[in-house]
Design a protein around this motif. Structure first.
Motif, PDB file in Angstrom:
ATOM      1  N   PRO A   1       0.642  -1.395  -8.956  1.00  0.00           N
ATOM      2  CA  PRO A   1      -0.498  -2.246  -9.294  1.00  0.00           C
ATOM      3  C   PRO A   1      -1.282  -2.608  -8.035  1.00  0.00           C
ATOM      4  N   ALA A   2      -2.555  -2.904  -8.191  1.00  0.00           N
ATOM      5  CA  ALA A   2      -3.463  -3.071  -7.054  1.00  0.00           C
ATOM      6  C   ALA A   2      -2.947  -4.040  -5.999  1.00  0.00           C
ATOM      7  N   GLN A   3      -2.587  -5.259  -6.400  1.00  0.00           N
ATOM      8  CA  GLN A   3      -2.175  -6.250  -5.406  1.00  0.00           C
ATOM      9  C   GLN A   3      -0.864  -5.863  -4.735  1.00  0.00           C
ATOM     10  N   SER A   4       0.054  -5.238  -5.471  1.00  0.00           N
ATOM     11  CA  SER A   4       1.311  -4.782  -4.882  1.00  0.00           C
ATOM     12  C   SER A   4       1.067  -3.660  -3.881  1.00  0.00           C
ATOM     13  N   ALA A   5       0.167  -2.724  -4.221  1.00  0.00           N
ATOM     14  CA  ALA A   5      -0.151  -1.614  -3.328  1.00  0.00           C
ATOM     15  C   ALA A   5      -0.787  -2.118  -2.038  1.00  0.00           C
ATOM     16  N   ILE A   6      -1.691  -3.066  -2.153  1.00  0.00           N
ATOM     17  CA  ILE A   6      -2.355  -3.634  -0.981  1.00  0.00           C
ATOM     18  C   ILE A   6      -1.344  -4.345  -0.086  1.00  0.00           C
ATOM     19  N   GLN A   7      -0.446  -5.105  -0.703  1.00  0.00           N
ATOM     20  CA  GLN A   7       0.556  -5.842   0.073  1.00  0.00           C
ATOM     21  C   GLN A   7       1.554  -4.896   0.736  1.00  0.00           C
ATOM     22  N   LEU A   8       1.962  -3.833   0.038  1.00  0.00           N
ATOM     23  CA  LEU A   8       2.854  -2.837   0.619  1.00  0.00           C
ATOM     24  C   LEU A   8       2.198  -2.178   1.827  1.00  0.00           C
ATOM     25  N   ASN A   9       0.934  -1.830   1.697  1.00  0.00           N
ATOM     26  CA  ASN A   9       0.204  -1.231   2.808  1.00  0.00           C
ATOM     27  C   ASN A   9       0.175  -2.157   4.017  1.00  0.00           C
ATOM     28  N   ILE A  10      -0.046  -3.442   3.792  1.00  0.00           N
ATOM     29  CA  ILE A  10      -0.094  -4.404   4.897  1.00  0.00           C
ATOM     30  C   ILE A  10       1.265  -4.521   5.579  1.00  0.00           C
ATOM     31  N   ILE A  11       2.343  -4.574   4.806  1.00  0.00           N
ATOM     32  CA  ILE A  11       3.690  -4.669   5.378  1.00  0.00           C
ATOM     33  C   ILE A  11       3.999  -3.444   6.245  1.00  0.00           C
ATOM     34  N   LEU A  12       3.728  -2.260   5.724  1.00  0.00           N
ATOM     35  CA  LEU A  12       4.010  -1.034   6.471  1.00  0.00           C
ATOM     36  C   LEU A  12       3.113  -0.922   7.706  1.00  0.00           C
ATOM     37  N   SER A  13       1.861  -1.315   7.570  1.00  0.00           N
ATOM     38  CA  SER A  13       0.945  -1.274   8.710  1.00  0.00           C
ATOM     39  C   SER A  13       1.381  -2.252   9.796  1.00  0.00           C
TER      40      SER A  13
ATOM     41  N   GLY B   1       6.816   9.589  11.308  1.00  0.00           N
ATOM     42  CA  GLY B   1       5.393   9.854  11.524  1.00  0.00           C
ATOM     43  C   GLY B   1       4.900   9.297  12.848  1.00  0.00           C
ATOM     44  N   ILE B   2       5.396   8.123  13.229  1.00  0.00           N
ATOM     45  CA  ILE B   2       5.006   7.512  14.501  1.00  0.00           C
ATOM     46  C   ILE B   2       5.443   8.386  15.676  1.00  0.00           C
ATOM     47  N   VAL B   3       6.692   8.854  15.650  1.00  0.00           N
ATOM     48  CA  VAL B   3       7.230   9.660  16.751  1.00  0.00           C
ATOM     49  C   VAL B   3       6.435  10.944  16.917  1.00  0.00           C
TER      50      VAL B   3
ATOM     51  N   ILE C   1      -6.398   3.632   5.749  1.00  0.00           N
ATOM     52  CA  ILE C   1      -7.521   4.362   5.179  1.00  0.00           C
ATOM     53  C   ILE C   1      -7.038   5.482   4.259  1.00  0.00           C
ATOM     54  N   VAL C   2      -6.007   6.204   4.698  1.00  0.00           N
ATOM     55  CA  VAL C   2      -5.470   7.300   3.899  1.00  0.00           C
ATOM     56  C   VAL C   2      -4.409   6.808   2.919  1.00  0.00           C
ATOM     57  N   GLY C   3      -3.562   5.881   3.371  1.00  0.00           N
ATOM     58  CA  GLY C   3      -2.438   5.453   2.555  1.00  0.00           C
ATOM     59  C   GLY C   3      -2.802   4.624   1.343  1.00  0.00           C
ATOM     60  N   THR C   4      -3.729   3.684   1.501  1.00  0.00           N
ATOM     61  CA  THR C   4      -4.036   2.750   0.422  1.00  0.00           C
ATOM     62  C   THR C   4      -4.503   3.434  -0.871  1.00  0.00           C
ATOM     63  N   PRO C   5      -5.441   4.395  -0.832  1.00  0.00           N
ATOM     64  CA  PRO C   5      -5.854   5.035  -2.092  1.00  0.00           C
ATOM     65  C   PRO C   5      -4.686   5.645  -2.861  1.00  0.00           C
ATOM     66  N   PHE C   6      -3.723   6.245  -2.134  1.00  0.00           N
ATOM     67  CA  PHE C   6      -2.578   6.856  -2.818  1.00  0.00           C
ATOM     68  C   PHE C   6      -1.590   5.802  -3.305  1.00  0.00           C
ATOM     69  N   LEU C   7      -1.410   4.734  -2.535  1.00  0.00           N
ATOM     70  CA  LEU C   7      -0.511   3.658  -2.961  1.00  0.00           C
ATOM     71  C   LEU C   7      -1.043   2.984  -4.222  1.00  0.00           C
ATOM     72  N   LEU C   8      -2.367   2.959  -4.375  1.00  0.00           N
ATOM     73  CA  LEU C   8      -2.962   2.374  -5.580  1.00  0.00           C
ATOM     74  C   LEU C   8      -2.644   3.190  -6.831  1.00  0.00           C
ATOM     75  N   LEU C   9      -2.270   4.461  -6.635  1.00  0.00           N
ATOM     76  CA  LEU C   9      -1.869   5.294  -7.763  1.00  0.00           C
ATOM     77  C   LEU C   9      -0.421   5.032  -8.176  1.00  0.00           C
ATOM     78  N   LEU C  10       0.374   4.492  -7.256  1.00  0.00           N
ATOM     79  CA  LEU C  10       1.800   4.298  -7.495  1.00  0.00           C
ATOM     80  C   LEU C  10       2.143   2.892  -7.968  1.00  0.00           C
TER      81      LEU C  10
ATOM     82  N   PHE D   1       2.598  11.081   6.523  1.00  0.00           N
ATOM     83  CA  PHE D   1       1.343  11.640   7.030  1.00  0.00           C
ATOM     84  C   PHE D   1       0.365  10.548   7.466  1.00  0.00           C
ATOM     85  N   ALA D   2       0.368   9.416   6.777  1.00  0.00           N
ATOM     86  CA  ALA D   2      -0.525   8.320   7.169  1.00  0.00           C
ATOM     87  C   ALA D   2      -0.099   7.731   8.507  1.00  0.00           C
ATOM     88  N   SER D   3       1.202   7.570   8.747  1.00  0.00           N
ATOM     89  CA  SER D   3       1.676   7.030  10.021  1.00  0.00           C
ATOM     90  C   SER D   3       1.484   8.033  11.155  1.00  0.00           C
TER      91      SER D   3
END
Length: 237
Positions: free
Chosen positions: A38-50, A202-204, A27-36, A13-15
């Motif tokens: 640790p903070a730094q891992s969630a931020i880094q995962l978001n950057i890789i996917l983005s 999601g992109i398609v 904006i949408v993905g990061t808050p939910f990734l922070l629930l799954l 849905f974020a893509s």
């Protein structure tokens, strides 16, 4: 298994939102990734996917990029990336989420009240600087750009393409800096591989929906995204 399903749904849905509006993945993905994670891992995962999302999309829309504007955004971001990295390494993530969430809500209210910001070259650079700071710190460059350009007359096609090209630059720089100074871990990269299929799906779908979203709907979606994110960051902190 439950976390994997949540990851797949969030990334899809974020893509979709990013591809159809030009904003939304972080904006949408990061808050939910922070629930799954640790903070730094969630931020880094978001950057890789983005970064992957930007790479998948940029070729097809490269001719729509406003290159003078892109240059100003990139130059401005160079001022913000180092302070953002320091925040990523040392600042309590909950405190920063409260600050960012409050800022997003207040500025969105101003937008709904039709308080406009006149676009200038200097303000383009300032918006890029704030976006750079937010990218290296929490992996979310969208709010300052979304807030700034939503009050201008920039066409939605040029806006989506230019911000996407900017993301390609700022995410790559942020990822390199975070890994160099803060390290990484296997969980981040495993989650990235799992998320690739829903990301592409999601992109398609999002690129198809983009053709049917007019400027008025685009603006309404913008406000909803901002208010949701601001409230979620405050509640989540």
């Amino acid at each position: 298994m439950e976390n994997i399903m949540i990851l797949i749904i969030v990334v899809f849905f974020a893509s979709l939102l990013q591809a159809s509006t030009g904003f939304g993945f972080s904006i949408v993905g990061t808050p939910f990734l922070l629930l799954l994670l640790p903070a730094q891992s969630a931020i880094q995962l978001n950057i890789i996917l983005s970064l992957c999302l930007s790479m998948f999309m940029i070729y097809s829309i490269r001719n729509e990029v406003n290159f003078p504007l892109l240059k100003r955004l990139i130059l401005g971001s160079l001022i913000g990336i180092v302070p953002g990295l320091l925040l990523y390494l040392f600042l309590n993530i909950d405190i920063f989420k409260i600050i960012v969430g409050t800022m997003i809500i207040l500025l969105t209210i101003l937008l709904i009240a039709k308080v406009t910001i006149k676009q200038t070259n200097r303000r383009d650079a300032v918006a890029g600087g704030i976006a750079g700071l937010l990218t290296t710190s929490i992996g979310v460059p969208g709010p300052p750009l979304l807030l700034y350009f939503s009050s201008t007359s920039l066409d939605k096609t040029a806006l989506r393409s230019t911000t996407l090209a900017y993301y390609l630059f700022i995410y790559l720089i942020s990822l390199v800096m975070q890994i160099s100074f803060g390290g990484t871990n296997a969980e981040v990269w495993t989650s990235s591989l799992i998320a690739l299929i829903p990301l592409v799906a999601g992109i398609v779908l999002g690129q198809y929906l983009f053709k049917w979203i007019n400027q008025r709907v685009f603006r309404i979606i913008t406000y909803v995204i901002l208010l949701f994110t601001g409230c979620y960051m405050l509640i989540g902190s």
